[in-house]
Design a protein around this motif. Structure first.
Motif, PDB file in Angstrom:
ATOM      1  N   LEU A  25       0.863  -1.174   0.000  1.00 59.88           N
ATOM      2  CA  LEU A  25       0.000   0.000   0.000  1.00 59.88           C
ATOM      3  C   LEU A  25       0.910   1.239   0.000  1.00 59.88           C
ATOM      4  CD1 LEU A  25      -3.087   0.382   0.183  1.00 59.88           C
ATOM      5  CD2 LEU A  25      -2.813   0.732   2.636  1.00 59.88           C
ATOM      6  N   ARG A  26       0.777   2.083  -1.029  1.00 59.10           N
ATOM      7  CA  ARG A  26       1.683   3.239  -1.109  1.00 59.10           C
ATOM      8  C   ARG A  26       0.898   4.467  -1.533  1.00 59.10           C
ATOM      9  NH1 ARG A  26       3.106   3.459  -6.698  1.00 59.10           N
ATOM     10  NH2 ARG A  26       1.904   1.847  -7.736  1.00 59.10           N
ATOM     11  N   GLY A  27       1.382   5.622  -1.144  1.00 59.82           N
ATOM     12  CA  GLY A  27       0.697   6.861  -1.479  1.00 59.82           C
ATOM     13  C   GLY A  27       0.812   7.172  -2.957  1.00 59.82           C
ATOM     14  N   VAL A  28      -0.269   7.593  -3.551  1.00 59.36           N
ATOM     15  CA  VAL A  28      -0.237   7.962  -4.972  1.00 59.36           C
ATOM     16  C   VAL A  28      -0.848   9.358  -5.169  1.00 59.36           C
ATOM     17  CG1 VAL A  28      -0.265   5.662  -5.968  1.00 59.36           C
ATOM     18  CG2 VAL A  28      -2.407   6.742  -5.317  1.00 59.36           C
ATOM     19  N   GLY A  29      -0.931  10.117  -4.131  1.00 59.18           N
ATOM     20  CA  GLY A  29      -1.517  11.456  -4.244  1.00 59.18           C
ATOM     21  C   GLY A  29      -1.880  11.916  -2.862  1.00 59.18           C
ATOM     22  N   THR A  30      -2.522  13.054  -2.783  1.00 60.42           N
ATOM     23  CA  THR A  30      -2.894  13.535  -1.458  1.00 60.42           C
ATOM     24  C   THR A  30      -3.900  12.586  -0.833  1.00 60.42           C
ATOM     25  OG1 THR A  30      -4.181  15.042  -2.793  1.00 60.42           O
ATOM     26  CG2 THR A  30      -2.526  16.010  -1.321  1.00 60.42           C
ATOM     27  N   ASP A  31      -3.523  12.100   0.332  1.00 59.05           N
ATOM     28  CA  ASP A  31      -4.457  11.275   1.097  1.00 59.05           C
ATOM     29  C   ASP A  31      -5.028  10.138   0.257  1.00 59.05           C
ATOM     30  OD1 ASP A  31      -5.783  10.462   3.254  1.00 59.05           O
ATOM     31  OD2 ASP A  31      -7.355  11.997   3.181  1.00 59.05           O
ATOM     32  N   HIS A  32      -4.207   9.498  -0.497  1.00 59.39           N
ATOM     33  CA  HIS A  32      -4.687   8.426  -1.366  1.00 59.39           C
ATOM     34  C   HIS A  32      -3.612   7.341  -1.409  1.00 59.39           C
ATOM     35  CE1 HIS A  32      -7.402   7.635  -5.088  1.00 59.39           C
ATOM     36  NE2 HIS A  32      -7.072   6.517  -4.476  1.00 59.39           N
ATOM     37  N   ALA A  33      -3.958   6.163  -0.903  1.00 56.76           N
ATOM     38  CA  ALA A  33      -2.990   5.070  -0.928  1.00 56.76           C
ATOM     39  C   ALA A  33      -3.588   3.904  -1.684  1.00 56.76           C
ATOM     40  CB  ALA A  33      -2.643   4.635   0.498  1.00 56.76           C
ATOM     41  N   VAL A  34      -2.756   3.193  -2.416  1.00 58.65           N
ATOM     42  CA  VAL A  34      -3.252   2.096  -3.222  1.00 58.65           C
ATOM     43  C   VAL A  34      -2.196   1.005  -3.288  1.00 58.65           C
ATOM     44  CG1 VAL A  34      -2.456   3.108  -5.387  1.00 58.65           C
ATOM     45  CG2 VAL A  34      -4.391   1.535  -5.415  1.00 58.65           C
ATOM     46  N   ALA A  35      -2.647  -0.236  -3.365  1.00 60.48           N
ATOM     47  CA  ALA A  35      -1.715  -1.355  -3.460  1.00 60.48           C
ATOM     48  C   ALA A  35      -1.805  -1.945  -4.856  1.00 60.48           C
ATOM     49  CB  ALA A  35      -2.038  -2.402  -2.401  1.00 60.48           C
ATOM     50  N   CYS A  36      -1.191  -1.246  -5.812  1.00 65.80           N
ATOM     51  CA  CYS A  36      -1.181  -1.760  -7.192  1.00 65.80           C
ATOM     52  C   CYS A  36       0.124  -1.326  -7.829  1.00 65.80           C
ATOM     53  CB  CYS A  36      -2.380  -1.221  -7.970  1.00 65.80           C
ATOM     54  SG  CYS A  36      -2.364  -1.689  -9.710  1.00 65.80           S
ATOM     55  N   HIS A  37       0.815  -2.261  -8.493  1.00 64.13           N
ATOM     56  CA  HIS A  37       2.100  -1.937  -9.104  1.00 64.13           C
ATOM     57  C   HIS A  37       1.954  -0.879 -10.196  1.00 64.13           C
ATOM     58  CE1 HIS A  37       4.018  -5.044  -6.884  1.00 64.13           C
ATOM     59  NE2 HIS A  37       3.310  -6.020  -7.430  1.00 64.13           N
ATOM     60  N   HIS A  38       0.800  -0.905 -10.854  1.00 62.85           N
ATOM     61  CA  HIS A  38       0.675  -0.097 -12.073  1.00 62.85           C
ATOM     62  C   HIS A  38      -0.349   1.015 -11.917  1.00 62.85           C
ATOM     63  CE1 HIS A  38       3.089  -3.240 -13.799  1.00 62.85           C
ATOM     64  NE2 HIS A  38       2.204  -4.133 -13.413  1.00 62.85           N
ATOM     65  N   ALA A  39      -0.597   1.440 -10.650  1.00 60.08           N
ATOM     66  CA  ALA A  39      -1.653   2.405 -10.395  1.00 60.08           C
ATOM     67  C   ALA A  39      -1.484   3.659 -11.251  1.00 60.08           C
ATOM     68  CB  ALA A  39      -1.664   2.790  -8.922  1.00 60.08           C
ATOM     69  N   GLU A  40      -0.237   4.138 -11.378  1.00 62.12           N
ATOM     70  CA  GLU A  40      -0.031   5.387 -12.110  1.00 62.12           C
ATOM     71  C   GLU A  40      -0.317   5.233 -13.589  1.00 62.12           C
ATOM     72  OE1 GLU A  40       1.978   4.151  -9.908  1.00 62.12           O
ATOM     73  OE2 GLU A  40       2.413   5.698  -8.404  1.00 62.12           O
ATOM     74  N   ALA A  41      -0.141   4.042 -14.097  1.00 62.67           N
ATOM     75  CA  ALA A  41      -0.257   3.840 -15.539  1.00 62.67           C
ATOM     76  C   ALA A  41      -1.709   3.609 -15.970  1.00 62.67           C
ATOM     77  CB  ALA A  41       0.602   2.642 -15.954  1.00 62.67           C
ATOM     78  N   LEU A  42      -2.594   3.428 -15.011  1.00 61.29           N
ATOM     79  CA  LEU A  42      -3.964   3.067 -15.377  1.00 61.29           C
ATOM     80  C   LEU A  42      -4.871   4.286 -15.347  1.00 61.29           C
ATOM     81  CD1 LEU A  42      -4.315  -0.152 -13.202  1.00 61.29           C
ATOM     82  CD2 LEU A  42      -3.839  -0.032 -15.650  1.00 61.29           C
ATOM     83  N   THR A  43      -5.835   4.287 -16.241  1.00 64.52           N
ATOM     84  CA  THR A  43      -6.883   5.297 -16.189  1.00 64.52           C
ATOM     85  C   THR A  43      -8.171   4.569 -15.849  1.00 64.52           C
ATOM     86  OG1 THR A  43      -5.754   6.186 -18.092  1.00 64.52           O
ATOM     87  CG2 THR A  43      -7.779   7.310 -17.372  1.00 64.52           C
ATOM     88  N   LEU A  44      -8.654   4.805 -14.666  1.00 61.43           N
ATOM     89  CA  LEU A  44      -9.816   4.045 -14.211  1.00 61.43           C
ATOM     90  C   LEU A  44     -11.022   4.957 -14.119  1.00 61.43           C
ATOM     91  CD1 LEU A  44      -8.032   1.997 -11.415  1.00 61.43           C
ATOM     92  CD2 LEU A  44      -8.441   1.343 -13.789  1.00 61.43           C
ATOM     93  N   ARG A  45     -12.178   4.324 -14.258  1.00 62.94           N
ATOM     94  CA  ARG A  45     -13.426   5.096 -14.251  1.00 62.94           C
ATOM     95  C   ARG A  45     -14.055   5.118 -12.862  1.00 62.94           C
ATOM     96  NH1 ARG A  45     -17.435   4.421 -18.910  1.00 62.94           N
ATOM     97  NH2 ARG A  45     -18.547   3.303 -17.291  1.00 62.94           N
ATOM     98  N   GLY A  46     -14.483   6.253 -12.423  1.00 60.77           N
ATOM     99  CA  GLY A  46     -15.232   6.361 -11.187  1.00 60.77           C
ATOM    100  C   GLY A  46     -16.700   6.526 -11.503  1.00 60.77           C
ATOM    101  N   THR A  47     -17.415   7.131 -10.578  1.00 60.82           N
ATOM    102  CA  THR A  47     -18.830   7.364 -10.821  1.00 60.82           C
ATOM    103  C   THR A  47     -19.076   8.858 -10.875  1.00 60.82           C
ATOM    104  OG1 THR A  47     -19.189   7.292  -8.469  1.00 60.82           O
ATOM    105  CG2 THR A  47     -19.557   5.266  -9.670  1.00 60.82           C
ATOM    106  N   THR A  48     -18.416   9.505 -11.827  1.00 63.29           N
ATOM    107  CA  THR A  48     -18.436  10.956 -11.848  1.00 63.29           C
ATOM    108  C   THR A  48     -19.742  11.559 -12.346  1.00 63.29           C
ATOM    109  OG1 THR A  48     -17.203  10.635 -13.855  1.00 63.29           O
ATOM    110  CG2 THR A  48     -16.008  11.526 -11.962  1.00 63.29           C
ATOM    111  N   SER A  49     -20.441  10.813 -13.217  1.00 61.84           N
ATOM    112  CA  SER A  49     -21.615  11.416 -13.829  1.00 61.84           C
ATOM    113  C   SER A  49     -22.622  11.823 -12.768  1.00 61.84           C
ATOM    114  CB  SER A  49     -22.252  10.435 -14.806  1.00 61.84           C
ATOM    115  OG  SER A  49     -22.342   9.178 -14.197  1.00 61.84           O
ATOM    116  N   THR A  50     -23.224  12.957 -12.984  1.00 65.27           N
ATOM    117  CA  THR A  50     -24.182  13.461 -12.006  1.00 65.27           C
ATOM    118  C   THR A  50     -25.471  12.668 -12.105  1.00 65.27           C
ATOM    119  OG1 THR A  50     -24.815  15.058 -13.640  1.00 65.27           O
ATOM    120  CG2 THR A  50     -23.329  15.800 -11.899  1.00 65.27           C
ATOM    121  N   ILE A  51     -26.216  12.733 -11.067  1.00 66.94           N
ATOM    122  CA  ILE A  51     -27.455  11.966 -11.072  1.00 66.94           C
ATOM    123  C   ILE A  51     -28.632  12.895 -11.318  1.00 66.94           C
ATOM    124  CG2 ILE A  51     -26.665  10.144  -9.561  1.00 66.94           C
ATOM    125  CD1 ILE A  51     -28.286  11.731  -7.372  1.00 66.94           C
ATOM    126  N   SER A  52     -29.645  12.324 -11.889  1.00 64.22           N
ATOM    127  CA  SER A  52     -30.870  13.093 -12.053  1.00 64.22           C
ATOM    128  C   SER A  52     -31.740  12.843 -10.837  1.00 64.22           C
ATOM    129  CB  SER A  52     -31.590  12.638 -13.319  1.00 64.22           C
ATOM    130  OG  SER A  52     -31.895  11.265 -13.214  1.00 64.22           O
TER     131      SER A  52
END
Lengths: 386, 331, 716
Positions: free
Chosen positions: C686-713
């Motif tokens: 588990l390592r820091g990858v940004g402010t207050d953000h830790a992740v345990a993935c070797h390739h975290a920086e290289a990935l573009t992952l989708r969140g749930t950004t779209s707004t809701i109606s």
């Protein structure tokens, strides 16, 4: 049309089911109340309860209920058959109220010399309630000679409502007195089995680990050994010169040696199941002492199951005592138990005096009643299952 | 599966050892060893006892050794050459006496187990499927009665019925007088069959009653399981559904019967055979116990106990073979 | 819809159960029509009669239940054939039997329990095929293998020989679907088929069902209590309440403009993805609970909980289904022109009264560096030995918790999420020291300084029992049924460390206050738990946890066992109490929408390890671990308009055996972004990858992952 605006004035935090307010009486009902409610619905169990209570009352008041001292013998009346108790006197021209039995007419078979009895309708032996008979001490304290029923004249011809034994004992008196030993041996044996079962089962279930493994092997061993040969062996090994009380105690110990395993299994199983229950974890997290976790949270949770299991093991004890005594390896005369009475029965007795089987009826009634009660208790034991 | 079998058999050994120790203790419980009793008995009959013979016997059974050594001598005698000791009452080797009676005992017990199954299966099945029907109530009542009536009482009652209803019929015994000492032939076998049913009924009643109750309860449980609804929702015909699904699970008690019915049967056999005077091990055990003929009694107890343990083993193995859950959990 | 489109038409169905306490009208006047090729969702809270309706269609009601009235018209026969009334068929007759499994198939909630443990899944499947199709055993087996492959089971020919208990729940459900599809039915009834499954498995099963429906053109009756699933899969929706349909219409109509007050409130009480970060926001909860069918209110069954009562008519008369603006149907007097004056204009459903926003200072958690954490867990492990073989030797360990480190700041709510079996419950129980961890430290900072709880014996732990409390998942098993509320709530004070052995009047007052605070009447303190519903019991649980005024509360799936409307009530209560008592929560849940609603920070757990931890906003907007992304994309969103754009990452296969975790990154067996280097060999830390953000993935920086950004109606 107005809108009742005050309906929702209850603050949201105080939301209660407005539809189904549960029965307030039921809401404050403790476990005991709930079990009793469930048991009352169980008709067979209630019948069993009544009969069981009656049997224990009989055991307590046997002296009073029995017309004779169970050890009195009257050799003149060996194998006398049961007499019918007449309530209405129709022997005369008109009929009349009055309790009586007909006297016996004895004839001796000229070839076999066997004595046979016939009721003689012409002889009336008056019978009355609260008759005077042999002296006895009620509860070992009050000396009296009043019996519930008996011939009006204690020195006149005898009354054998359920017939007489080989040596001329009154079978009715003996059955009533037999209830004392037969019904109590189950309880005493149970008390011992209970102690063994609860302690060992509790240790096994609560602590687990090595203790559990050892106790489990022990239980498995006792369960895999055929019980009756083991009893027989142990009972036969009892010294012959032991008195009735010693024998009685020894037999109860032998019975409980076999029966504790069931109780131990129940206790262990419940403890194991309860250990994983959330409410026990919650109690542990409350920080209370282990004593209280066991005593206040775990034990009450299966006390009713335990009572049911205990009730269900009494019949086994009664049956075991009866069988042992019947075979002559359990209790022995002069001790009176139903099994001892039944040991009088052999092929010859079957032919001439089938009423000697009557103690067997008492056994079956007792066992059935307690079984019904136990079954009902088991079903009612967990009132919280929906 | 093999691991399971090996483990199960391994677990059996301590039980067997325990049984033998308990038996030995029972043998030793009455005061005096068997040789003193033997000598007393012979003297009482006015016979001369040869001190040399007594000494030889004493040495052979190691009666002067400490108890653990005696136990080892005794158990080794049994394992190495089937020497169970001597019956002082009959003055014969125990092994021979048991061998005379054991085959008939085993036939009797096996017949009773089969009888129990044959009666209990249809009744239990019907009782569960038609819950709360008249038949169910009758079966339940019989079940209760069967468990409440002691074996010997049932035997006595049947004998009484035999006497009074059928006249002086031959209830009791396993053979008619003419076959009693005859060699085995078809007639004798048929005669045995004709006589066997009474003790079978008597002995099997308690077990049958228990089995009906267990089968009924298990089946009722299974019938409410979701997989039954699921199978019904697939259009499975009802009789096939019953037999293939809940029945298959509810059959387990039948297999485990061998485990729990055997001790009951063996115990009951002692009593029933005594009342009905059958030529099995039961009456022999009883008479030896009455006369404290402990080597004979102990040997019979040991043998029937071992039979029970082996029976339980067989039923456990069968169960594992039949039930994939057990098989896979324990493998 | 035209008449010929209707496949099944249920009219006035009544299914009643005769019990000792009276007749339970489980289904009471049910109308439902299912169109060919479409998915109809039957939605409602537990006890409203959804499953009974489904079983009535196939005549699978066991005594004492029976169909008391109504017709079930089946139009699935030949083109020219007259419709069949299924309700009139003999439940045990040949015609009904021929329909079951062939024309109408059914799948169930507990996939494992729907199989007999005595047979292999292959046996079940072959048997089901041969029941309705004249195939030889060989052909049937071939078809079975083919079907297993079609429902996405890898190595189907091997799986044929597996027993049901050897498969995971998701696998079992696939087999059940294969069985249901064997005879190509016109209608598939799915009774809560994904409720018992993990969210990732649920997503894949829903995908499978949709895909199979597209292929075969069968209609589907899908029963669920989860509005997210409804929005995900339904074409048409029927909302049930107390044995009858209160609203029906297309999925978009129902979600966009619910017409019945119940539907409206139900939709509003679901925490929605995207509603994060605002501590002042409360859920709009429906009051009360669904009454027991025996205590069914007269008039409109919903009037006891309704916020839009019109008047006496609601108490007196059962409303009919009224068409609203030509759209959906709603069973409400509001749309009855004989009740509401048509001259006064079109009837409008009043807005759901907004939940009162608690005004005043709602404390926010202190910034991280401001104060030392209340709880700091370091390298915590919890291993259970696996015993096997002849001598019962320990052959391995289940690493339920495998080196977890986390910290909770005072006043913060930390969410712990993950699939079932990931070790989150074990971690929670180790933190409250219900169990002793194998190794690691649990540092608690109380008033008297820091202490490591991990190694403390019972006697010393007692001093902290009042400060760290736990709320359990199951409101039924977590209260001792043999104690009154007063006894239950006084129990924590029996703690020798607190030395309050008697229940005195002061204690009674304290209990009374606490009960009132969690929304129960103080006079209920003499009652036993059996007098209360699930939601009320959970209030008692909360009261018991809070009565010692703790600092840290571990809530283990505290709202998972509750119905939608009650869940909203409890979530609001938890949020209110947090602010009032300045509580710090560790909130364990598998439900990401609940976590998003309540938590400030989230930790994601996978196979005993934490794979990502950050603030709620960052986790949901910009996840950095592939597993987080997969979890997020699997959560069904209660918005039918967002269905199309969220077919995201789907996880292959089920959770690996935790006693034999894969080498390297434990997620690499299921990771869609798995790479050849490092993933299978090297355990990521588990390592820091940004402010207050830790992740345990070797390739975290290289990935573009989708969140749930779209707004809701928002509805309404």
């Amino acid at each position: 049309m107005s809108r009742p605006s005050d309906v929702d004035q209850v603050p949201p935090s105080a939301s209660e089911p407005r539809g189904g307010e549960p029965d307030a009486e039921l809401a404050v009902a403790s476990q005991r109340t709930l079990v009793w409610r469930a048991l009352r619905r169980h008709k067979l169990a209630m019948a069993g309860l009544v009969v069981t209570c009656l049997l224990y009352l009989v055991a307590i008041f046997a002296d009073f209920l029995a017309p004779y001292d169970p050890n009195d013998i009257n050799a003149d009346y060996a194998f006398a058959p049961p007499q019918q108790l007449h309530i209405v006197d129709t022997s005369g021209d008109e009929w009349d109220w009055g309790l009586y039995v007909n006297g016996y007419e004895q004839t001796r078979d000229p070839e076999t010399l066997a004595l046979t009895f016939r009721e003689d309708p012409s002889v009336k032996v008056p019978v009355e309630f609260l008759a005077r008979g042999p002296e006895y001490e009620l509860f070992g304290l009050i000396s009296t000679n009043i019996h519930l029923i008996g011939p009006a004249d204690p020195d006149g011809p005898p009354m054998y409502l359920l017939g007489a034994s080989r040596t001329g004992h009154d079978q009715l008196s003996r059955i009533l007195h037999g209830a004392r030993i037969s019904m109590s041996i189950g309880l005493v044996g149970l008390a011992m089995a209970f102690t063994l079962g609860v302690v060992l089962g509790g240790v096994s279930g609560y602590f687990g680990g090595k203790a559990d493994a050892v106790i489990q092997r022990l239980v498995e061993f006792f369960m895999s050994v055929p019980a009756i040969p083991l009893w027989l062996g142990l009972a036969a090994a009892l010294p012959r010169d032991w008195g009735p009380l010693q024998r009685y105690l020894a037999i109860t110990v032998i019975l409980s040696i076999i029966n504790w395993t069931d109780l131990a299994r129940v206790v262990r199983g419940r403890f194991l199941a309860l250990r994983g229950e959330d409410f026990v974890t919650a109690a542990y997290l409350d920080g209370i002492r282990q004593r209280r976790i066991i005593g206040r949270h775990m034990l009450p949770s299966f006390a009713s199951h335990l009572i049911a299991a205990m009730t269900l093991s009494i019949p086994a004890m009664i049956l075991a005592e009866t069988s042992l005594s019947f075979l002559g390896l359990g209790l022995r005369p002069p001790t009176i138990s139903w099994g001892v009475l039944l040991s009088d029965v052999d092929v010859r007795a079957l032919e001439t005096a089938p009423w000697l089987l009557l103690p067997g009826v008492a056994v079956v009634v007792a066992v059935l009643a307690i079984n019904f009660l136990g079954d009902g208790l088991r079903d009612a034991a967990d009132p919280y299952q929906s | 599966m093999l691991t399971f079998v090996v483990r199960r058999v391994a677990l059996m050994i301590p039980t067997l050892v325990m049984i033998s120790i308990v038996t030995f203790v029972i043998i030793q419980l009455p005061p005096g060893d068997f040789l003193t009793t033997y000598v007393t008995n012979l003297s009482a009959q006015g016979e001369q006892v040869d001190p040399a013979e007594v000494a030889a016997l004493r040495a052979r059974y190691g009666l002067d050794e400490p108890l653990p050594t005696q136990y080892l001598t005794w158990i080794w005698g049994i394992i190495s050459d089937g020497d169970f000791g001597r019956s002082f009452e009959w003055n014969r080797p125990v092994s021979g006496m048991i061998a005379d009676r054991l085959p008939l005992t085993i036939v009797f017990m096996a017949a009773t187990v089969v009888f129990t199954w044959i009666i209990a299966f249809p009744i239990g099945l019907y009782s569960a499927i038609r819950q709360y029907s008249i038949t169910d109530y009758v079966a339940t009542t019989i079940g209760f009665l069967g468990l409440a009536i002691p074996n010997f009482l049932l035997a006595l009652a049947l004998m009484w019925v035999g006497l009074n209803v059928f006249g002086q019929s031959s209830v009791g015994g396993l053979f008619s007088p003419e076959y009693q000492d005859a060699a085995w032939n078809l007639g004798k076998v048929l005669d045995l069959m004709g006589h066997l049913w009474v003790p079978m009924v008597v002995l099997g009643t308690a077990g049958t009653a228990g089995l009906i109750r267990i089968l009924r309860a298990n089946l009722l449980d299974e019938l409410r399981k979701p997989y039954v609804v699921a199978a019904r929702a697939r259009g499975m015909p009802e009789p096939r559904l019953l037999l293939r699904y809940p029945m298959r699970v509810a059959l387990n008690p039948f297999v485990s019967t061998i485990g729990w019915v055997l001790p009951v049967l063996i115990g009951g056999e002692v009593i029933v055979s005594s009342v009905l005077s059958l030529e099995t091990t039961g009456p022999l055990l009883l008479s030896s116990l009455r006369s404290q003929d402990m080597y004979l009694a102990g040997s019979i107890i040991l043998l029937v106990s071992v039979m029970t343990v082996v029976g339980t083993l067989i039923s456990d193995l069968l169960l594992a073979w039949l039930d994939p859950r057990i098989r896979h959990r324990l493998a | 819809m035209s008449r010929s489109d209707v496949l099944l038409d249920v009219q006035g169905l009544k299914t009643h159960f005769t019990t000792d306490d009276g007749v339970v009208r489980a289904v009471d006047g049910m109308d439902l029509s299912i169109s060919r090729g479409r998915t109809t969702c039957l939605v409602g809270e537990s006890g409203c009669g959804k499953s009974i309706t489904a079983r009535s269609i196939l005549q699978l009601i066991d005594p004492p239940g029976r169909i008391a009235a109504g017709r079930i018209w089946w139009h699935g026969g030949e083109e020219t054939a007259e419709p069949t009334d299924l309700a009139a068929l003999d439940p045990r007759g040949a015609r009904m039997r021929a329909m079951r499994g062939a024309d109408i198939s059914m799948i169930f909630q507990e996939p494992m329990a729907a199989f007999s443990p005595m047979y292999t899944v292959g046996d079940h499947l072959v048997e089901a095929i041969q029941l309705h199709l004249p195939l030889s055993r060989k052909d049937a087996t071939e078809k079975a293998v083919h079907l297993l492959g079609r429902v996405g089971i890898p190595r189907p020919d091997q799986r044929m020989h597996a027993y049901p208990f050897q498969l995971s729940g998701g696998m079992c459900q696939r087999v059940m679907i294969a069985m249901a599809l064997a005879c190509e039915p016109s209608l598939l009834i799915a009774d809560e088929p994904t409720t018992a499954l993990d969210v990732t498995t649920q997503a894949r099963i829903l995908d499978l069902l949709t895909e199979l429906q597209d292929d075969t053109g069968m209609a589907m009756l899908f029963i669920t209590h989860d509005l997210g699933v409804v929005a995900e899969i339904a074409d048409d929706v029927s909302v049930m309440y107390l044995g009858t349909v209160v609203e029906e219409g297309s999925v978009t109509d129902v979600f966009d403009s619910p017409r019945h007050p119940y539907t409206q409130a139900l939709i509003a009480s679901v925490p929605r993805m995207g509603s994060r970060g605002d501590r002042a926001r409360r859920l709009a909860a429906i009051e009360g609970i669904v009454p027991h069918p025996l205590q069914r209110p007269a008039g409109c069954p919903f009037h006891t909980r309704c916020h839009a009562l019109i008047g006496d008519v609601c108490h007196e008369r059962l409303p009919d289904l009224h068409s609203v603006d030509g759209g959906q149907l709603a069973r409400c007097h509001l749309y009855d022109e004989s009740v509401v004056d048509p001259g006064a204009g079109r009837a409008q459903l009043p807005l759901l009264p907004a939940a009162p926003v608690v005004t005043g200072d709602r404390p926010q958690p202190a910034p991280e560096d401001d104060r030392a954490p209340v709880l700091e867990v370091r390298d915590l492990t919890m291993h259970y030995p696996v015993k096997r073989g002849l001598l019962n030797r320990t052959v391995g360990h289940v690493r339920a918790v495998d080196g977890v480190s986390l910290a909770i700041q005072p006043g913060e709510t930390l969410g712990l999420v993950g699939e079932s079996g990931c070790g989150k419950t074990t971690l929670g129980r180790a933190i409250v020291r219900a169990i002793a961890p194998t190794s690691g430290q649990i540092t608690y900072r109380g008033d008297n300084g820091a202490v490591d709880l991990a190694g403390l014996p019972d006697s010393e732990l007692r001093g902290y029992r009042g400060q760290i409390r736990m709320i359990f998942q199951d409101p039924f098993s977590s209260l001792n049924p043999r104690m009154t509320l007063l006894q239950l709530l006084a129990e924590p004070f029996r703690n020798p460390a607190l030395r309050r052995d008697r229940i005195d009047s002061e204690m009674e007052q304290r209990v009374a206050d606490m009960l009132a605070r969690v929304g129960l009447r103080p006079e209920y303190m003499r009652r036993y738990p059996h007098a209360f519903s699930g939601g009320q019991r959970q209030r008692v649980n909360i009261a018991r946890a809070l009565i010692t005024t703790p600092r840290l509360v571990v809530a283990d799936e505290a709202v998972s066992a509750l119905d939608v409307s009650v869940r909203a009530q409890i979530l609001n209560l938890l949020a209110d109490l947090r602010d009032e008592y300045h509580l710090t929560y560790l909130f364990i849940s598998h439900d990401l929408s609940v976590v998003e609603h309540l938590c400030d920070r989230v930790a994601v757990m996978y196979l005993g390890k934490i794979v990502e931890t950050t603030t709620t906003a960052q986790l949901f907007d910009t996840p950095r671990h592939p597993y987080t992304e997969a979890l997020l994309s699997a959560v069904p969103v209660a918005d039918p308009h967002r269905r199309a754009n969220r077919r995201g990452t789907r996880l292959s296969d089920d959770l690996p055996d935790p006693s034999a975790a894969p080498p390297g990154c434990s997620f690499h067996t299921r990771c869609p972004y798995v790479r050849a280097d490092r993933c299978g060999t090297e355990v990521p830390l588990l390592r820091g990858v940004g402010t207050d953000h830790a992740v345990a993935c070797h390739h975290a920086e290289a990935l573009t992952l989708r969140g749930t950004t779209s707004t809701i109606s928002t509805p309404n």
